[in-house]
Design an enzyme around this catalytic site. Structure first.
Site, PDB file in Angstrom:
ATOM      1  N   VAL A  85     -13.381  64.343  21.354  1.00 56.02           N
ATOM      2  CA  VAL A  85     -11.944  64.462  21.582  1.00 56.02           C
ATOM      3  C   VAL A  85     -11.319  63.858  20.335  1.00 56.02           C
ATOM      4  O   VAL A  85     -11.401  62.643  20.111  1.00 56.02           O
ATOM      5  CB  VAL A  85     -11.486  63.704  22.841  1.00 56.02           C
ATOM      6  CG1 VAL A  85      -9.981  63.901  23.051  1.00 56.02           C
ATOM      7  CG2 VAL A  85     -12.259  64.178  24.067  1.00 56.02           C
ATOM      8  N   GLU A  86     -10.715  64.689  19.508  1.00 56.85           N
ATOM      9  CA  GLU A  86     -10.185  64.237  18.226  1.00 56.85           C
ATOM     10  C   GLU A  86      -8.670  64.133  18.291  1.00 56.85           C
ATOM     11  O   GLU A  86      -7.989  65.061  18.721  1.00 56.85           O
ATOM     12  CB  GLU A  86     -10.602  65.195  17.114  1.00 56.85           C
ATOM     13  CG  GLU A  86     -12.117  65.310  16.951  1.00 56.85           C
ATOM     14  CD  GLU A  86     -12.506  65.993  15.655  1.00 56.85           C
ATOM     15  OE1 GLU A  86     -12.045  65.548  14.582  1.00 56.85           O
ATOM     16  OE2 GLU A  86     -13.266  66.967  15.713  1.00 56.85           O
ATOM     17  N   GLY A  87      -8.152  63.002  17.826  1.00 61.23           N
ATOM     18  CA  GLY A  87      -6.726  62.760  17.866  1.00 61.23           C
ATOM     19  C   GLY A  87      -6.343  61.996  19.110  1.00 61.23           C
ATOM     20  O   GLY A  87      -5.869  62.571  20.089  1.00 61.23           O
ATOM     21  N   GLU A 190     -15.025  67.677   8.767  1.00 61.97           N
ATOM     22  CA  GLU A 190     -13.884  67.989   9.629  1.00 61.97           C
ATOM     23  C   GLU A 190     -13.621  69.483   9.723  1.00 61.97           C
ATOM     24  O   GLU A 190     -13.346  70.005  10.803  1.00 61.97           O
ATOM     25  CB  GLU A 190     -12.632  67.281   9.106  1.00 61.97           C
ATOM     26  CG  GLU A 190     -11.463  67.272  10.084  1.00 61.97           C
ATOM     27  CD  GLU A 190     -11.790  66.456  11.332  1.00 61.97           C
ATOM     28  OE1 GLU A 190     -11.384  66.895  12.431  1.00 61.97           O
ATOM     29  OE2 GLU A 190     -12.438  65.411  11.215  1.00 61.97           O
TER      30      GLU A 190
END
Length: 506
Positions: A85-87, A190
């Site tokens: 879960v990015e951010g 990324e």
């Protein structure tokens, strides 16, 4: 007599007419959704919430979730697709983080702060922390320059450039093994592709981290990251007492091979010969699939649509899992991630030991592009870092996303020169054929939250047409860009040039 009439009927009907005759058995469908990944499920839920419940979801595989996919590896449940879960922990709340917490998904904070103390030379052990720290600080400085340059170029309506071009303007192109490894960590890790092909203006600064926060959480749950997709699906699809989805509006193992569209509606044909008819179709296939001939559109998609689709990139981000009879790498606080600096850029550079997520499992995770990894190469790299006497891996898992016809890669990457104009064209409907997917997310392409939000946005575009007959989708004209590099400077040009010259002086 009946047989004679049937022969006459088949003779005089065209193939298209015959398909529409068969499909007319179910003339009540409003929307067919192609694909049951996060975008397809998000689209379907948004349509259902708006009162459009006569929908049908056709999924080519035997499961929902798309590239959010778990599998068994040496008795563990691991994620072969999306894993983070990015951010998180920013000024806005990431909707995926909200869902993960709601269902109690097991996540683990990814701490990259100790990389300078865990960066390995090609041969000969770990770099001195002070030397590695200086290289990381330099990379941070050029990244900050690139962000400022991107803002300046955008505000002054300049032509897009690659991230590599911005590094050249900043007079620092990574060239040593240490610099290249850090550069890979900063960008390829990324975006799934190197700076030379990645757009500067559409990736720096990155909205995911600017809006949602810079923290990342690794998912390691036996239910799988795909449980967030199931969470969304179960809000509008019927389930049994065990919680399994039994709604007839979701059909698995239905690979769509053809989409016919006209002013009167759409006809969708699947690989098993089934035919379905509806007023509209929403295609959530990946941009990689759209670049192939898996789905045949009749008539062909217009040239402007195909050009927009073909210009976008599909990354191949490969995570390799390895299991060993015992640990031979450092463990404990500050050792989860480590970097390998090889003279060949991108040669197994990013490593993660999974002791926090899977205690006692003796597992490592390494990231590599493209899908050319071999066990022998990996073991050679590990022996360069930890010595010749380490044991061979007892198990290895190398996902093959590029060769999977239903994905043809892992996620999209924004290439140089593709502007918001082409983005609008990628998302734009063609008649009654609508499009969604993480690649249609204006700010978050490549992310799970991007797929979720894109499904909502695309559904709302369709809802305006289906419910309110507002079927016009406007694509803003491509802005005029001064391509003359020798043009006379004006006062409006000084911000960009001063930024460049200031960096050169420093």
């Amino acid at each position: 007599m009946v047989l004679v009439l049937l022969i006459v009927l088949v003779t005089f009907l065209s193939l298209n007419d015959l398909l529409e005759t068969v499909a007319a058995r179910d003339p009540t469908l409003t929307v067919i959704i192609v694909g049951a990944g996060m975008s397809g499920i998000s689209t379907a839920k948004t349509l259902s919430d708006a009162g459009i419940k006569n929908i049908l979801i056709l999924e080519g595989t035997d499961r929902i979730g798309g590239p959010i996919k778990k599998t068994k590896f040496s008795g563990l449940s691991v994620e072969v697709g999306a894993n983070w879960v990015e951010g998180v922990n920013g000024k806005e709340v990431n909707p995926i983080w909200t869902m993960a917490n709601h269902i109690g998904l097991k996540t683990y904070y990814s701490d990259y702060d100790h990389l300078p103390a865990n960066t390995y030379k090609h041969m000969g052990g770990v770099y001195e922390k002070s030397i590695a720290q200086k290289a990381y600080d330099t990379a941070d400085g050029i990244s900050e320059f690139s962000k400022n340059l991107s803002v300046a170029l955008t505000s002054e309506r300049k032509e897009d450039i690659s991230i590599l071009a911005s590094q050249r303007l900043g007079s620092h192109v990574p060239s040593t093994p240490l610099e290249m490894a850090i550069d890979y960590y900063t960008y390829d890790y990324e975006f799934g592709e190197p700076p030379r092909v990645t757009s500067l203006q559409n990736t720096e600064p990155l909205p995911t981290f600017t809006n949602f926060g810079e923290d990342l959480y690794f998912v390691a749950d036996s239910r799988g990251y795909e449980s967030v997709v199931h969470y969304v699906a179960k809000q509008f699809l019927t389930t049994n007492k065990a919680g399994d989805i039994i709604d007839p509006r979701l059909k698995l193992n239905k690979a769509v091979t053809e989409i016919q569209y006209s002013r009167s509606g759409v006809v969708v044909k699947t690989e098993d010969g089934s035919v379905y008819k509806a007023a509209y179709v929403m295609v959530s296939a990946s941009v990689g699939v759209l670049q192939t001939k898996l789905i045949n559109f009749v008539p062909d998609l217009p040239a402007w649509k195909l050009l927009a689709i073909y210009q976008f990139d599909m990354s191949v981000y490969t995570k390799i899992f390895l299991k060993f009879p015992h640990k031979f790498w450092p463990t404990g606080n500050g050792t989860e991630f480590f970097i390998y600096a090889h003279e060949k850029r991108g040669y197994y550079p990013i490593w993660q030991q999974l002791e926090n997520q899977y205690p006692g499992a003796n597992c490592l995770l390494v990231t590599q592009q493209p899908e050319s990894a071999t066990k022998a190469e990996i073991m050679e790299v590990l022996r360069n870092m930890f010595g010749k006497n380490i044991p061979d891996a007892t198990d290895i898992l190398i996902p093959k996303w590029w060769s999977d016809r239903f994905y043809k890669g892992t996620f999209s990457n924004w290439p140089i020169g593709v502007t918001r104009y082409e983005y609008d064209q990628i998302r734009a409907p063609v008649g009654r054929v609508y499009f969604t997917g993480e690649h249609t997310s204006e700010h978050y392409n490549g992310y799970v939250h991007g797929a979720y939000l894109a499904g909502i946005d695309s559904a709302n575009i369709l809802i305006k047409c289906a419910k309110w007959k507002l079927c016009t989708y406007n694509v803003n004209p491509k802005r005029d860009i001064n391509l003359n590099a020798n043009a006379t400077r004006t006062s409006n040009d000084l911000t960009y040039w001063q930024l460049h010259e200031k960096q050169l002086r420093e």
